[in-house]
Scaffold this motif. Structure first.
Motif, mmCIF file in Angstrom:
data_model
loop_
_atom_site.group_PDB
_atom_site.id
_atom_site.type_symbol
_atom_site.label_atom_id
_atom_site.label_comp_id
_atom_site.label_asym_id
_atom_site.label_seq_id
_atom_site.Cartn_x
_atom_site.Cartn_y
_atom_site.Cartn_z
ATOM 1 N N ASP A 198 0.823 -1.207 0.000
ATOM 2 C CA ASP A 198 0.000 0.000 0.000
ATOM 3 C C ASP A 198 0.857 1.256 0.000
ATOM 4 O O ASP A 198 1.890 1.326 0.686
ATOM 5 C CB ASP A 198 -0.914 0.036 1.229
ATOM 6 C CG ASP A 198 -2.156 -0.814 1.070
ATOM 7 O OD1 ASP A 198 -2.388 -1.331 -0.041
ATOM 8 O OD2 ASP A 198 -2.896 -0.964 2.064
ATOM 9 N N ASP A 204 -3.277 4.391 -1.207
ATOM 10 C CA ASP A 204 -4.145 3.275 -0.838
ATOM 11 C C ASP A 204 -4.613 3.343 0.611
ATOM 12 O O ASP A 204 -5.594 2.705 0.985
ATOM 13 C CB ASP A 204 -3.393 1.948 -1.029
ATOM 14 C CG ASP A 204 -2.815 1.819 -2.412
ATOM 15 O OD1 ASP A 204 -3.593 1.865 -3.377
ATOM 16 O OD2 ASP A 204 -1.568 1.684 -2.532
ATOM 17 N N TYR A 205 -3.884 4.053 1.444
ATOM 18 C CA TYR A 205 -4.122 4.051 2.888
ATOM 19 C C TYR A 205 -3.893 5.470 3.388
ATOM 20 O O TYR A 205 -2.825 6.045 3.153
ATOM 21 C CB TYR A 205 -3.138 3.074 3.543
ATOM 22 C CG TYR A 205 -3.442 2.675 4.953
ATOM 23 C CD1 TYR A 205 -4.285 1.610 5.237
ATOM 24 C CD2 TYR A 205 -2.839 3.338 6.018
ATOM 25 C CE1 TYR A 205 -4.538 1.212 6.529
ATOM 26 C CE2 TYR A 205 -3.083 2.944 7.321
ATOM 27 C CZ TYR A 205 -3.935 1.880 7.578
ATOM 28 O OH TYR A 205 -4.186 1.489 8.871
#
Length: 142
Positions: free
Chosen positions: A34, A62-63
């Motif tokens: 991520d 992604d995070y």
């Protein structure tokens, strides 16, 4: 010194518990590949501008990790009547946002290399609000 603190953050009857916080949290760790994005701020009286900013920040990776500054730090850079919501209330408001993966409670005002390494941050984003220098006179996003 009551003249340097917000009169609003001390009146809440909210009692934070770990159970309350986990009810709002996504509860997922980042996956090994991520791309992690970090943002920080007060996020006081969570509103659509915050939502738009967090949505855009999340598209960068992604995070998404959100650092929330303590009440005293927010008071220093926003002024004596802020924050309106205390830290625990702000934590739950931000955690309830679907774009947020994790919250750092009481995040440092300056984004350091240690913080970025610890959370494996690939990108730090900041909104359009003016940035006040840290207490040492340096840009907190330097």
């Amino acid at each position: 010194d009551s003249s340097t603190r917000s009169p609003w953050t001390g009146v809440s009857q909210f009692l934070p518990t770990t159970q309350k916080i986990t009810q709002f949290a996504e509860g997922k760790d980042p996956r090994p590949n991520d791309f992690i994005v970090y943002v920080a701020g007060a996020f006081d009286l969570f509103h659509v501008g915050h939502l738009d900013f967090l949505e855009k920040a999340r598209t960068e990776g992604d995070y998404l990790i959100v650092g929330l500054h303590t009440d005293s730090v927010v008071n220093r850079y926003k002024g004596r009547n802020y924050p309106i919501m205390n830290l625990h209330e702000r934590v739950l408001s931000v955690l309830a946002c679907k774009y947020v993966s994790e919250v750092v409670i009481g995040a440092p005002y300056s984004v350091t290399k240690d913080l970025m390494d610890h959370f494996k941050v690939g990108l730090v984003c900041h909104g359009t609000t003016p940035v006040m220098e840290d207490e040492d006179g340096f840009d907190p996003y330097e």
